[in-house]
Design an enzyme around this catalytic site. Structure first.
Site, PDB file in Angstrom:
ATOM      1  N   ASN A 296       0.893  -1.338  -0.005  1.00  0.00           N
ATOM      2  CA  ASN A 296      -0.326  -0.131   0.449  1.00  0.00           C
ATOM      3  C   ASN A 296       0.811   1.631   0.335  1.00  0.00           C
ATOM      4  OD1 ASN A 296      -2.216   1.176   0.195  1.00  0.00           O
ATOM      5  ND2 ASN A 296      -3.682  -0.331   1.585  1.00  0.00           N
TER       6      ASN A 296
ATOM      7  N   HIS B 161      22.032   2.212  13.969  1.00  0.00           N
ATOM      8  CA  HIS B 161      23.277   2.547  14.487  1.00  0.00           C
ATOM      9  C   HIS B 161      23.611   2.225  15.539  1.00  0.00           C
ATOM     10  CE1 HIS B 161      24.149   5.331  10.950  1.00  0.00           C
ATOM     11  NE2 HIS B 161      22.162   5.547  11.685  1.00  0.00           N
TER      12      HIS B 161
ATOM     13  N   ALA C 243      -1.180  -1.098   8.805  1.00  0.00           N
ATOM     14  CA  ALA C 243      -0.624   0.319   8.878  1.00  0.00           C
ATOM     15  C   ALA C 243      -0.040   1.208   9.755  1.00  0.00           C
ATOM     16  CB  ALA C 243      -2.560   1.232   8.655  1.00  0.00           C
TER      17      ALA C 243
ATOM     18  N   ALA D 101      -1.654  -2.569  13.075  1.00  0.00           N
ATOM     19  CA  ALA D 101      -1.717  -1.364  12.836  1.00  0.00           C
ATOM     20  C   ALA D 101      -1.215  -0.881  13.182  1.00  0.00           C
ATOM     21  CB  ALA D 101      -2.829  -0.630  12.137  1.00  0.00           C
TER      22      ALA D 101
ATOM     23  N   LYS E  14      -3.382 -13.336  19.779  1.00  0.00           N
ATOM     24  CA  LYS E  14      -3.971 -13.853  20.493  1.00  0.00           C
ATOM     25  C   LYS E  14      -3.254 -14.793  18.949  1.00  0.00           C
ATOM     26  CE  LYS E  14      -7.687 -12.807  18.506  1.00  0.00           C
ATOM     27  NZ  LYS E  14      -9.054 -12.887  17.647  1.00  0.00           N
TER      28      LYS E  14
END
Length: 170
Positions: free
Chosen positions: A67, A97, A123, A141, A164
């Site tokens: 996406n 780093h 997302a 998300a 879960k």
């Protein structure tokens, strides 16, 4: 090609992809193949924009969906198996780093990210260097994944933890 040249090449090629409309999938596939140096299956779909720092260390399987706004920091290598879906603004970060303040500006750490088959990453999730995500897992998300994710699990939170198990179909 040195490090700086590789980064400049990848950024420039990503900018080219980012000028394309989603409907221009044939051109996106062509540019993505050029960016990664690997042929990409015709079932690959990407909604620009996309960002990367090397490109040549990314491998994607069949039927992968990326996406808009995803970031592939691929110095350490990124492997994405078949049937994976990446939500908007997912970041796959294979480098960082050193913790030692004296080395932070002169050193880079890296380790590969491996994403198993049929994984769904929600997302704005962030997957960090060295993480393997097992087959059929879901990353919620906004999760920040710092450790391996077992197959058939859902992880969420910062840092991500298993919330879960996913029932396996017979």
């Amino acid at each position: 090609m040195n490090f700086v040249q590789k980064v400049q090449r990848a950024i420039g090629m990503a900018e080219q992809i980012n000028t394309l409309a989603y409907a221009q999938q044939a051109e996106i596939l062509e540019r993505w193949s050029e960016l990664t140096g690997q042929p990409v299956d015709e079932t690959f779909h990407l909604i620009p924009p996309v960002f990367t720092d090397h490109g040549v260390n990314i491998r994607v399987g069949r039927n992968v969906f990326v996406n808009q706004g995803c970031r592939f920091n691929d110095v350490g290598g990124i492997e994405i198996a078949d049937d994976v879906m990446l939500g908007p603004n997912v970041s796959l970060i294979t480098s960082g780093h050193p913790l030692d303040p004296a080395q932070r500006r002169t050193g880079v750490t890296s380790a590969p990210i491996r994403i198993g088959r049929n994984v769904w990453i929600g997302a704005s999730a962030v997957i960090l260097q060295g993480v393997t995500i097992g087959d059929d897992a879901v990353v919620a998300a906004g999760a920040v994944v710092t450790r391996d994710v077992p197959a058939l699990t859902v992880v969420a939170g910062v840092p991500a933890t298993v919330i879960k198990k996913i029932p396996c179909r017979p």
